[in-house]
Design an enzyme around this catalytic site. Structure first.
Site, PDB file in Angstrom:
ATOM      1  N   GLY A  55       0.797  -1.427  -0.131  1.00 26.88           N
ATOM      2  CA  GLY A  55      -0.133  -0.173  -0.018  1.00 26.88           C
ATOM      3  C   GLY A  55       0.880   1.253   0.070  1.00 26.88           C
ATOM      4  N   GLY A  91      14.475  -5.039  -1.856  1.00 24.65           N
ATOM      5  CA  GLY A  91      15.105  -5.451  -3.240  1.00 24.65           C
ATOM      6  C   GLY A  91      15.842  -4.666  -3.800  1.00 24.65           C
ATOM      7  N   ARG A 146       8.288  15.942  -1.633  1.00 23.92           N
ATOM      8  CA  ARG A 146       8.702  14.536  -1.553  1.00 23.92           C
ATOM      9  C   ARG A 146       9.808  14.304  -2.686  1.00 23.92           C
ATOM     10  NH1 ARG A 146       5.942  11.410   2.050  1.00 23.92           N
ATOM     11  NH2 ARG A 146       6.559   9.597   0.968  1.00 23.92           N
ATOM     12  N   ASP A 187       5.718   7.820  -7.793  1.00 28.61           N
ATOM     13  CA  ASP A 187       6.526   9.102  -7.389  1.00 28.61           C
ATOM     14  C   ASP A 187       8.123   9.178  -7.818  1.00 28.61           C
ATOM     15  OD1 ASP A 187       4.388  10.009  -6.150  1.00 28.61           O
ATOM     16  OD2 ASP A 187       4.879   9.839  -4.310  1.00 28.61           O
ATOM     17  N   HIS A 195     -31.125  19.099  -8.018  1.00 24.00           N
ATOM     18  CA  HIS A 195     -30.954  20.470  -7.031  1.00 24.00           C
ATOM     19  C   HIS A 195     -31.576  19.810  -5.846  1.00 24.00           C
ATOM     20  CE1 HIS A 195     -32.148  24.687  -5.952  1.00 24.00           C
ATOM     21  NE2 HIS A 195     -33.414  24.174  -5.327  1.00 24.00           N
TER      22      HIS A 195
END
Length: 462
Positions: free
Chosen positions: A43, A118, A267, A306, A439
């Protein structure tokens, strides 16, 4: 290093965060034999140190604000303070439930999950736990960690990162937040709701500086109203301990003091010491470079999330991971239009957008070819009921499609789905105006904005 040549996976994924596990799930669904390697928890940042826990803190802060403000809705309630242990328990329960569900999902898809650190050992292998895991293709998805500035050491005590802030055992009486981007303003918002005295330091001219300037100004106005202080346009110089906290000095000599300093300057990619450069993977400032199909310069290696210089958003990681899996399975892969990705900052009020800013549109199409319209939420019934203020701003190419939707107000993140369709389907204002919006909803405001842009405003002035 043991090398079991009898097992060669179709895909070996290094990193089990958003991009890595999305690739694993989709690849296994498409019949590929997948190994997924993760050194911490499945995760990754999003689930354990990012999206999910921060939104839990923000929701707890929203509940605190509602208790304080209950009287204005005719509800008798008292606010007795924040039980930070209770908040942490609530946050951890949310994470735990999602974590267990994700573990079950990965197991059900027959993904070989390997827990361990790893390292890329060749263009077709990763070494982990004394074994060499072979793959016809390798996907690098090792994510990111909070970064700092030169000379500013995050010590986890008084100078902390977002990781430390998420597990803080107290509500700081006062905090300086260094960085007015997404991470900074979300923590500033949550801590203010918890009762902290907050000052945000942002070196650029506006809070959330990558957003449309109008959205930034609306957020700044809302923060002032909430009592969140901020200093814009001057960069950080140094930080030092005081007797009871931290003192921050800016480049112009101005100083600020608080109990803690949260460093929220972004980051950086996790790529050092993992064998990437040794195997010839092209890199820049720690990021792995990829093409529009997420392929590196090494034919057997791709990278997502990332780790690559695209938008640092979990849903971008999901999309990039899925793209790689489908490409490897032989399906037609469609490159991602990063302008078409919905972006939400979950502070109070929320900032949501998709497409390009007005400034960018003028740069691309020319100032005389761009039309912008602002629809104030004061004309929206549900926003009145919720007592939220803000605007929806539309950016249109003259006589053409809407190329930017920029929204500020409570729950605007929930409206960005339709905004995403409007941008990605290149909708004309008149086409959106034909759609009937329920609405009273806040979603109706998006419809009303397009009615106005199409030249037939209803609950707004010409």
């Amino acid at each position: 290093m043991a090398n079991d040549a009898s097992t060669v996976f179709d895909l070996v994924i290094l990193g089990g965060g958003s991009g890595g596990y999305a690739a694993a799930l989709r690849a296994s669904q498409l019949g590929l034999d997948v190994a997924l390697i993760e050194k911490n928890k499945l995760g990754g940042t999003c689930l354990h140190n990012g999206c999910i826990p921060t939104k839990a803190l923000l929701h707890a802060g929203e509940i605190a604000d509602q208790a304080r403000e209950a009287a204005q809705f005719g509800v008798k309630a008292t606010f007795e303070g924040i039980d930070i242990a209770g908040v942490q328990k609530y946050k951890d329960e949310v994470i735990s439930g999602l974590y267990k569900g994700l573990q079950g999902l990965v197991a059900s898809r027959k993904v070989t999950y390997i827990e361990g650190e790893g390292r890329l050992s060749s263009p077709t292998s990763v070494d982990v736990n004394g074994q060499r895991i072979q793959g016809r293709h390798i996907l690098l998805a090792t994510g990111s960690v909070p970064k700092s500035l030169p000379g500013l050491e995050i010590d986890g005590n008084r100078i902390i990162s977002s990781d430390h802030a998420l597990v803080l055992d107290r509500v700081p009486e006062s905090a300086i937040v260094l960085g007015g981007g997404v991470i900074g303003v979300e923590f500033a918002s949550a801590w203010k709701s918890f009762g902290s005295d907050i000052t945000v330091i942002e070196g650029l001219k506006h809070l959330v500086p990558v957003e449309d300037e109008n959205s930034s100004k609306l957020l700044e106005r809302a923060f002032r109203k909430r009592g969140i202080k901020f200093n814009l346009g001057t960069f950080f110089d140094k930080a030092e301990y005081t007797e009871n906290g931290v003192r921050v000095t800016l480049a112009d000599g101005k100083t600020f003091e608080a109990e803690v300093l949260l460093v929220a300057v972004g980051r950086g990619p996790v790529s050092q010491g993992l064998g990437y450069e040794e195997q010839g993977v092209a890199m820049d400032r720690g990021y792995v470079l990829v093409d529009e199909y997420m392929q590196t310069n090494v034919p057997t290696i791709s990278a997502v999330g990332d780790l690559v210089p695209t938008l640092q958003l979990a849903h971008v990681g999901f999309a990039e991971g899925i793209l790689v899996a489908e490409r490897l399975a032989g399906l037609k892969a469609v490159p991602i239009d990063y302008d078409g990705v919905p972006r939400v900052t979950y502070c109070h009020p929320e900032v949501a957008s998709v497409g390009i800013t007005e400034a960018k549109a003028k740069e691309i199409y020319g100032a005389d070819k761009v039309v912008a319209l602002k629809y104030n939420l004061a004309g929206n019934g549900k926003s009145k009921i919720l007592k939220t203020a803000g605007e929806i701003k539309l950016v249109q190419v003259k006589d053409g499609a809407v190329v930017g939707v920029h929204m500020v107000g409570d729950r605007m993140g929930e409206q960005v789905g339709e905004a995403q369709l409007i941008y990605n389907w290149e909708a004309l204002p008149a086409e959106v105006a034909q759609l009937i919006h329920a609405h009273p909803t806040q979603n109706e405001a998006l419809g009303e904005a397009h009615l106005a842009l199409a030249g037939k405003p209803l609950h707004s002035h010409d």
